[in-house]
Design a protein around this motif. Structure first.
Motif, PDB file in Angstrom:
ATOM      1  N   ALA A 131      34.786  48.886  38.373  1.00 58.17           N
ATOM      2  CA  ALA A 131      34.710  50.302  38.772  1.00 58.17           C
ATOM      3  C   ALA A 131      33.265  50.785  38.728  1.00 58.17           C
ATOM      4  O   ALA A 131      32.825  51.518  39.624  1.00 58.17           O
ATOM      5  N   GLU A 132      32.518  50.378  37.722  1.00 54.08           N
ATOM      6  CA  GLU A 132      31.108  50.750  37.643  1.00 54.08           C
ATOM      7  C   GLU A 132      30.320  50.154  38.799  1.00 54.08           C
ATOM      8  O   GLU A 132      29.413  50.800  39.359  1.00 54.08           O
ATOM      9  N   MET A 133      30.653  48.934  39.184  1.00 53.91           N
ATOM     10  CA  MET A 133      29.992  48.315  40.328  1.00 53.91           C
ATOM     11  C   MET A 133      30.319  49.079  41.613  1.00 53.91           C
ATOM     12  O   MET A 133      29.431  49.334  42.435  1.00 53.91           O
ATOM     13  N   LEU A 134      31.579  49.453  41.781  1.00 51.62           N
ATOM     14  CA  LEU A 134      31.976  50.222  42.967  1.00 51.62           C
ATOM     15  C   LEU A 134      31.297  51.575  42.993  1.00 51.62           C
ATOM     16  O   LEU A 134      30.835  52.028  44.048  1.00 51.62           O
ATOM     17  N   GLU A 135      31.224  52.235  41.849  1.00 48.23           N
ATOM     18  CA  GLU A 135      30.588  53.546  41.764  1.00 48.23           C
ATOM     19  C   GLU A 135      29.137  53.496  42.200  1.00 48.23           C
ATOM     20  O   GLU A 135      28.610  54.431  42.775  1.00 48.23           O
ATOM     21  N   SER A 136      28.507  52.364  41.982  1.00 49.79           N
ATOM     22  CA  SER A 136      27.087  52.244  42.324  1.00 49.79           C
ATOM     23  C   SER A 136      26.830  52.244  43.833  1.00 49.79           C
ATOM     24  O   SER A 136      25.700  52.432  44.266  1.00 49.79           O
ATOM     25  N   VAL A 137      27.870  52.050  44.656  1.00 48.03           N
ATOM     26  CA  VAL A 137      27.664  52.062  46.103  1.00 48.03           C
ATOM     27  C   VAL A 137      27.755  53.468  46.694  1.00 48.03           C
ATOM     28  O   VAL A 137      27.467  53.660  47.872  1.00 48.03           O
ATOM     29  N   ILE A 138      28.137  54.440  45.881  1.00 50.50           N
ATOM     30  CA  ILE A 138      28.266  55.817  46.387  1.00 50.50           C
ATOM     31  C   ILE A 138      26.889  56.410  46.597  1.00 50.50           C
ATOM     32  O   ILE A 138      26.029  56.328  45.777  1.00 50.50           O
TER      33      ILE A 138
END
Length: 138
Positions: A131-138
């Protein structure tokens, strides 16, 4: 559009629920709408760090109507980043891919982090990490 893709039970929903918590707990987040779809799945759309973001956890075939409504709402709210889930094939995957192609979203297909050879049932650290990795693409 980021699609968490895979067979049932590998952590798509758990990862997206962690992503929702990360987003909701940030002071910059402004909720636009959220919907409880069933006992497990929810959708969320809001402004996060200056961008409209949508997250939908539902990937079960019986949720096809909810997926279509969520995608329409993302379009109506001009979401720049959308996170969804799907099984390896079928109506929901096709709906999400068609939406991305029709409205000019890049369709990124990825699998959640999972442990395939462990007897541990504590996947929360992996869900949070991804989830933290995904959040970084925002």
């Amino acid at each position: 559009m980021v699609n968490l893709y895979g067979v049932e039970g590998i952590g798509k929903t758990g990862t997206l629920l962690e992503l929702i918590e990360l987003i909701k707990n940030d002071s910059s987040f402004k909720l636009t709408e959220t919907h409880k779809i069933n006992q497990t799945d929810i959708s969320l759309i809001g402004n996060y760090k200056g961008k409209m973001v949508g997250v939908l956890t539902a990937d079960d075939p019986v949720c096809h109507a909810e997926v279509a409504v969520f995608l329409d709402n993302c379009l109506r709210h001009n979401c720049k980043v959308i996170f969804v889930a799907s099984r390896t094939r079928g109506y929901i995957y096709d709906t999400e891919l068609d939406f991305a192609n029709t409205y000019g979203y890049t369709f990124i297909k990825t699998s959640p982090l999972c442990i395939c050879n462990s007897t541990s049932q504590n996947y929360k650290p992996l869900h949070l990490l991804f989830a933290e990795m995904l959040e970084s693409v925002i």
